[in-house]
Design a protein around this motif. Structure first.
Motif, mmCIF file in Angstrom:
data_model
loop_
_atom_site.group_PDB
_atom_site.id
_atom_site.type_symbol
_atom_site.label_atom_id
_atom_site.label_comp_id
_atom_site.label_asym_id
_atom_site.label_seq_id
_atom_site.Cartn_x
_atom_site.Cartn_y
_atom_site.Cartn_z
ATOM 1 N N TRP A 277 0.839 -1.040 -0.216
ATOM 2 C CA TRP A 277 0.064 0.063 -0.041
ATOM 3 C C TRP A 277 0.883 1.253 -0.118
ATOM 4 N N GLU A 278 2.050 1.267 0.664
ATOM 5 C CA GLU A 278 2.891 2.444 0.653
ATOM 6 C C GLU A 278 3.567 2.839 -0.685
ATOM 7 N N GLN A 331 -5.632 -1.390 5.132
ATOM 8 C CA GLN A 331 -4.548 -0.593 4.441
ATOM 9 C C GLN A 331 -5.570 -0.116 2.938
ATOM 10 N N GLN A 332 -6.209 -0.975 2.533
ATOM 11 C CA GLN A 332 -7.103 -0.404 1.216
ATOM 12 C C GLN A 332 -8.067 0.604 1.711
ATOM 13 N N GLY A 333 -8.395 0.652 2.965
ATOM 14 C CA GLY A 333 -9.286 1.607 3.529
ATOM 15 C C GLY A 333 -8.566 3.023 3.527
ATOM 16 N N TRP A 334 -6.982 2.805 3.970
ATOM 17 C CA TRP A 334 -6.485 4.216 4.087
ATOM 18 C C TRP A 334 -6.139 4.781 2.818
ATOM 19 N N MET A 335 -5.914 3.717 1.821
ATOM 20 C CA MET A 335 -5.528 4.277 0.393
ATOM 21 C C MET A 335 -6.688 4.960 -0.211
ATOM 22 N N ALA A 336 -7.983 4.609 0.086
ATOM 23 C CA ALA A 336 -9.079 5.433 -0.325
ATOM 24 C C ALA A 336 -9.392 6.479 0.371
ATOM 25 N N GLU A 337 -9.111 6.482 1.609
ATOM 26 C CA GLU A 337 -9.204 7.774 2.470
ATOM 27 C C GLU A 337 -8.281 8.758 1.878
ATOM 28 N N ILE A 338 -7.022 8.370 1.577
ATOM 29 C CA ILE A 338 -5.918 9.511 1.132
ATOM 30 C C ILE A 338 -6.227 9.961 -0.390
#
Length: 616
Positions: A277-278, A331-338
């Motif tokens: 994800w990073e 992590q996929q949720g963080w990617m969508a949030e960003i």
């Protein structure tokens, strides 16, 4: 063990053997490393398949592996004094310069071979053999240009003999420590041959004969040259070879690099998922972030994660640990949030999520490094820690890391700084370098206490330990703790944190316990107690580094971590660190089991190549 500088004396008899480290006995022409070096075979049980193989750290250790260590040690014992003498006596400046440099490089190689031999419990000689003493005498008896020619000739002949041997051991060894050492040694020897040849004195007489092979005859000048062959086209491998391995279980799985725990495997999974994800977030931020520093630093984090991802996939393949191909749901949720943010909100969200993630994994890496018995995982954890520490520095340099992006500090009770004024209900004290938490202060106290007992123990061990490696390494730990103690006292003075002046009750008991031992029991007890203490403090340092809001403490924690990591390496290099000296590994209930032998091995997962998240 310190390399002894032997006087260069005249010896009249010159043996015919010119092997680097040739072990021909002066009296009877007996070959081999001698009774002392051969004694290693008696210390461990040989494997039935090959009487010369013994089980050792890093995998089966062959007679050729052990012989290489002896030969490299012997090389330093005669090339060091010859090179140093040539740096003064040689007629030509190039000879003086190059042979002096070869001597300086052999100091490093000698330290390396002694360290590897200590880990593998292989005894090494302390003086050159008869042949080498004869070469020293022959060289010392020359003057002027004859001195240069003789020194270069003898050195080049010796290097030419050992170079193919190193390559043969590198190609055949089953021991990972020997494999890595052979690669390092080959670089040294190759460089030395270049330097000797650059003197202009390495003629045909100084070179070994070429191997006996039958090669194609060159095309005569009056005939057409053969057509250039087509490019090679190799078949694609259809997976890793499958061998017989023990069935996996809840207990640490045996591997050739040592037991592999659930926490070890979990670390590989965590590092792999971090890259998944990073990397896409960093690449997207390099284009979309509103600030130049955010674009630059997050883009660099993505590029560094590509290297780390290749590393974790390689290690996992060797250990047969399956890795995920997708980020976790969180992590996929963080990617969508960003991706859903714009402008400065995009930068803040990306930095906050990345810093939170790094802050959580950093202590986990340190805990695995402190507790693992697997040498591959140990080295990988050290490399990973450097990446994560660098990434936290880059994220903090954006200026967007606030307290909400940091993990909570460890729960400790530490004294309030002297004259510090008001504290918050959670014990945090304001300072000019940022809030100072109880955990920050506790770290200063623990590092100070460490020096108060490890310095006297290390100094005592430098005199009393039974083994040279224990004396050397624990003495060096004491010297390094003097520097760290000066550092912690300086930082504590700036932050007005009072420090203790004597070890605590547990540490005094350890000092008494160690001091009451004799012989090898002394070495084992000292190393065990020191390794246990370092294993406990290392994760704490990482946790404070990840959670502190104080810039002085942040920098001090980074420096402390380097010291403690180096000390663990030195303690492990004594060969006396057993499982009882290690802290328990962190809990890792969801760690994957290695794929059992007898089943298809996991194919190495592909390099991270996810589409960049889309956003407005």
């Amino acid at each position: 063990m310190r390399v002894r500088q032997r006087p260069i004396v005249v010896i009249t008899a010159l043996s015919g053997s010119v092997l680097l480290g040739g072990c021909v006995a002066a009296a009877g022409g007996e070959t081999g490393p001698g009774p002392r070096a051969q004694a290693v075979a008696a210390s461990t049980a040989p494997t039935p398949a090959d009487p010369g193989l013994v089980e050792a750290r890093g995998g089966p250790l062959s007679a050729a592996d052990r012989d290489l260590l002896v030969k490299v040690r012997l090389a330093g014992l005669w090339e060091l004094p010859v090179g140093r003498q040539a740096a003064q006596r040689a007629a030509r400046a190039r000879t003086r310069e190059n042979l002096g440099q070869i001597a300086r490089m052999h100091v490093d190689l000698d330290a390396d071979v002694r360290s590897v031999a200590a880990k593998l419990r292989v005894p090494l000689p302390d003086e050159p053999n008869a042949d080498q003493q004869a070469w020293i005498a022959e060289i010392s008896g020359k003057q002027g240009l004859a001195y240069d020619r003789t020194a270069v000739m003898r050195l080049r002949m010796a290097h030419g003999k050992v170079f193919p041997l190193i390559a043969q051991v590198r190609a055949s060894t089953q021991n990972t420590l020997i494999r890595d050492f052979a690669e390092r040694s080959a670089k040294f020897v190759n460089t030395h041959m270049d330097m000797l040849e650059a003197t202009g004195f390495a003629d045909a007489a100084a070179l070994p004969p070429p191997p006996e092979v039958t090669g194609p005859v060159p095309v005569p000048p009056d005939e057409d040259l053969p057509r250039e062959p087509a490019a090679a086209s190799l078949p694609t491998p259809d997976g890793l070879a499958v061998e017989d391995v023990p069935e996996s279980s809840e207990e640490p799985a045996p591997t050739e690099w040592g037991p592999l725990s659930g926490a070890d495997r979990d670390l590989l999974v965590k590092v792999r998922q971090a890259g998944l994800w990073e990397i896409p977030v960093g690449r997207q931020a390099a284009q979309r972030a509103s600030r130049a520093k955010t674009r630059e630093n997050l883009g660099e984090i993505a590029r560094m994660h590509v290297d780390l991802d290749a590393d974790v996939r390689s290690v996992a393949a060797k250990l047969r640990v399956p890795l995920p191909d997708l980020p976790s749901d969180v992590q996929q949720g963080w990617m969508a949030e960003i991706s859903g943010q714009d402008g400065l909100a995009y930068d803040r969200t990306a930095v906050a999520r990345l810093r939170m993630a790094h802050g959580k994994v950093f202590p986990a890496i340190a805990q695995v490094r402190a507790s693992t018995q697997n040498t591959l995982i140990r080295d990988f954890a050290e490399r990973s820690a450097k990446f994560v520490n660098a990434h936290m520095d880059m994220l903090e340099a954006t200026g967007l890391v606030d307290a909400a992006a940091l993990p909570p500090p460890p729960e400790v009770a530490a004294a309030k700084p002297a004259g510090s004024g008001q504290t918050s209900p959670d014990g945090v004290v304001p300072t000019e370098w940022g809030p100072l938490s109880p955990a920050d202060r506790d770290l200063l106290v623990k590092v100070r206490l460490a020096g108060l007992w490890e310095i006297p123990v290390g100094r005592q061990a430098a005199q009393r330990a039974a083994r040279a490696r224990t004396r050397e390494n624990l003495g060096q730990i004491a010297r390094m703790h003097v520097e760290l103690d000066a550092d912690v006292r300086s930082v504590a003075a700036k932050l007005r944190v009072p420090l203790p002046d004597e070890p605590n009750a547990d540490q005094r008991a350890w000092i008494a316990e160690i001091s009451g031992k004799q012989g090898l029991a002394y070495d084992r007890t000292a190393v065990m107690r020191l390794r246990m203490a370092h294993g406990k403090v290392f994760p704490l340092i990482a946790q404070v580094r990840a959670s502190t809001q104080n810039t002085l403490i942040r920098d001090f924690a980074e420096r402390s971590a380097k010291f403690v990591n180096a000390h663990m390496d030195m303690l492990e290099a004594t060969g006396l660190v057993g499982p009882n000296a290690l802290p328990p590994p962190p809990d890792a209930d969801d760690a994957p089991d290695p794929v059992p032998f007898g089943e298809p091995a996991p194919t190495e997962p592909p390099a991270t190549a996810l589409p960049r998240p889309t956003g407005p």
